[in-house]
Design a protein around this motif. Structure first.
Motif, PDB file in Angstrom:
ATOM      1  N   VAL A  71       0.870  -1.106   0.010  1.00 11.73           N
ATOM      2  CA  VAL A  71       0.009  -0.057   0.098  1.00 11.73           C
ATOM      3  C   VAL A  71       0.777   1.409  -0.138  1.00 11.73           C
ATOM      4  CG1 VAL A  71      -1.787   1.271   1.386  1.00 11.73           C
ATOM      5  CG2 VAL A  71      -1.924  -1.171   1.317  1.00 11.73           C
ATOM      6  N   LYS A  72       1.955   1.253   0.800  1.00 10.60           N
ATOM      7  CA  LYS A  72       2.566   2.414   0.969  1.00 10.60           C
ATOM      8  C   LYS A  72       3.536   2.715  -0.251  1.00 10.60           C
ATOM      9  CE  LYS A  72       6.583   4.057   3.762  1.00 10.60           C
ATOM     10  NZ  LYS A  72       7.268   4.061   5.005  1.00 10.60           N
ATOM     11  N   THR A  73       3.984   1.709  -1.219  1.00 11.11           N
ATOM     12  CA  THR A  73       4.714   1.781  -2.286  1.00 11.11           C
ATOM     13  C   THR A  73       3.912   2.686  -3.411  1.00 11.11           C
ATOM     14  OG1 THR A  73       6.201  -0.215  -2.084  1.00 11.11           O
ATOM     15  CG2 THR A  73       5.735   0.930  -4.162  1.00 11.11           C
ATOM     16  N   ASP A  74       2.391   1.933  -3.328  1.00  7.59           N
ATOM     17  CA  ASP A  74       1.538   2.546  -4.331  1.00  7.59           C
ATOM     18  C   ASP A  74       1.099   3.941  -3.930  1.00  7.59           C
ATOM     19  OD1 ASP A  74      -0.310   2.278  -6.729  1.00  7.59           O
ATOM     20  OD2 ASP A  74      -1.742   2.518  -5.152  1.00  7.59           O
ATOM     21  N   LEU A  75       0.960   4.174  -2.659  1.00 13.67           N
ATOM     22  CA  LEU A  75       0.292   5.467  -2.031  1.00 13.67           C
ATOM     23  C   LEU A  75       1.622   6.636  -2.384  1.00 13.67           C
ATOM     24  CD1 LEU A  75      -1.928   6.383  -0.674  1.00 13.67           C
ATOM     25  CD2 LEU A  75      -0.501   6.153   1.445  1.00 13.67           C
ATOM     26  N   CYS A  76       2.873   6.257  -2.162  1.00 10.80           N
ATOM     27  CA  CYS A  76       3.667   7.470  -2.162  1.00 10.80           C
ATOM     28  C   CYS A  76       4.502   7.735  -3.366  1.00 10.80           C
ATOM     29  CB  CYS A  76       4.914   6.937  -1.035  1.00 10.80           C
ATOM     30  SG  CYS A  76       4.196   6.888   0.507  1.00 10.80           S
ATOM     31  N   LYS A  77       3.989   7.232  -4.602  1.00 11.59           N
ATOM     32  CA  LYS A  77       4.191   7.512  -5.911  1.00 11.59           C
ATOM     33  C   LYS A  77       4.320   9.010  -5.957  1.00 11.59           C
ATOM     34  CE  LYS A  77       3.038   3.190  -8.119  1.00 11.59           C
ATOM     35  NZ  LYS A  77       2.153   2.386  -9.053  1.00 11.59           N
TER      36      LYS A  77
END
Length: 244
Positions: free
Chosen positions: A196-202
């Motif tokens: 989730v964090k990887t997708d969220l912080c793009k």
């Protein structure tokens, strides 16, 4: 996967739905594509939206209306720089404004729009000095020639998020700058699953909107407000990403 362990019932009063919006393409983005040094020019620090940026905010306004977000939003917080205020007012403000200009008066049925210093673009000031400016104290330590380091941007966003949580509104829009929005998501993503964090912080595109639910975990003995891991499944994320 243990689905029972992955479910977290939170009272709505302990949550906020936050929509993060990066400003439309501005003239400093146009010049920065030609020469990255142009992004440091004092003449472009408070750049206005480009013609493409005006088209982007017009499209985002249509999408926000179609999604129903505009009817639900209680408050719009914007960086006080011109490009973000243009975006905030053009998307969420007076529909009678033209060419990206913003009106001092909000239209009927439009949310309140508030400019907040803490979420402006990269600064030449330490977070403690920013807090003094927010409190109306002397700003003699302000130095526009000093580039604010990343760790101080992160500290400023911690202050901003603490302030945001004191607001009574539950559905809030934040219109700001790419680097500022990313640091907000870094803070919120600390307790999220890595996927989730990887997708969220793009990286944000110009005029992109992302929606997250943040939860007050203080009743559970935690100190931070975190993004709900269920936001991916439960919240429609509107992304209008029109890159340069």
């Amino acid at each position: 996967m243990n689905t029972t362990a992955a479910q977290f019932p939170y009272p709505w009063q302990r949550c906020k739905l936050v929509h993060l919006v990066r400003h439309g393409q501005a003239m400093h983005n146009v010049e920065g594509d030609k020469n990255r040094e142009a992004l440091l020019s004092p003449h472009l620090f408070d750049a206005q939206l480009s013609p493409l940026g005006l088209q982007q905010v017009d499209q985002l306004r249509k999408d926000v209306h179609a999604s129903g977000i505009l009817k639900r939003v209680d408050l719009v917080i914007t960086s006080p720089l011109y490009r973000t205020m243009q975006t905030a007012f053009a998307v969420f403000g007076n529909p009678e404004s033209h060419d990206g200009e913003f009106s001092a008066t909000s239209a009927v049925n439009c949310p309140r729009i508030m400019a907040v210093e803490l979420c402006r673009d990269r600064l030449g000031v330490r977070p403690c000095d920013m807090r003094r400016r927010m409190d109306g104290e002397d700003d003699s330590m302000w130095n526009p020639d000093v580039r604010e380091p990343e760790e101080e941007i992160a500290a400023r966003m911690v202050l901003f998020m603490k302030w945001l949580w004191t607001r009574p509104e539950q559905e809030i829009v934040i219109v700001s700058h790419g680097i500022i929005l990313q640091h907000i998501l870094y803070i919120l993503g600390n307790d999220c699953h890595q996927t989730v964090k990887t997708d969220l912080c793009k990286r944000f595109g110009n005029c992109e909107l992302r929606s997250v639910v943040i939860v007050d975990n203080s009743l559970m003995g935690a100190d931070s407000q975190v993004c709900s891991p269920r936001h991916v499944a439960k919240e429609k994320v509107l992304r209008e990403q029109v890159s340069n």
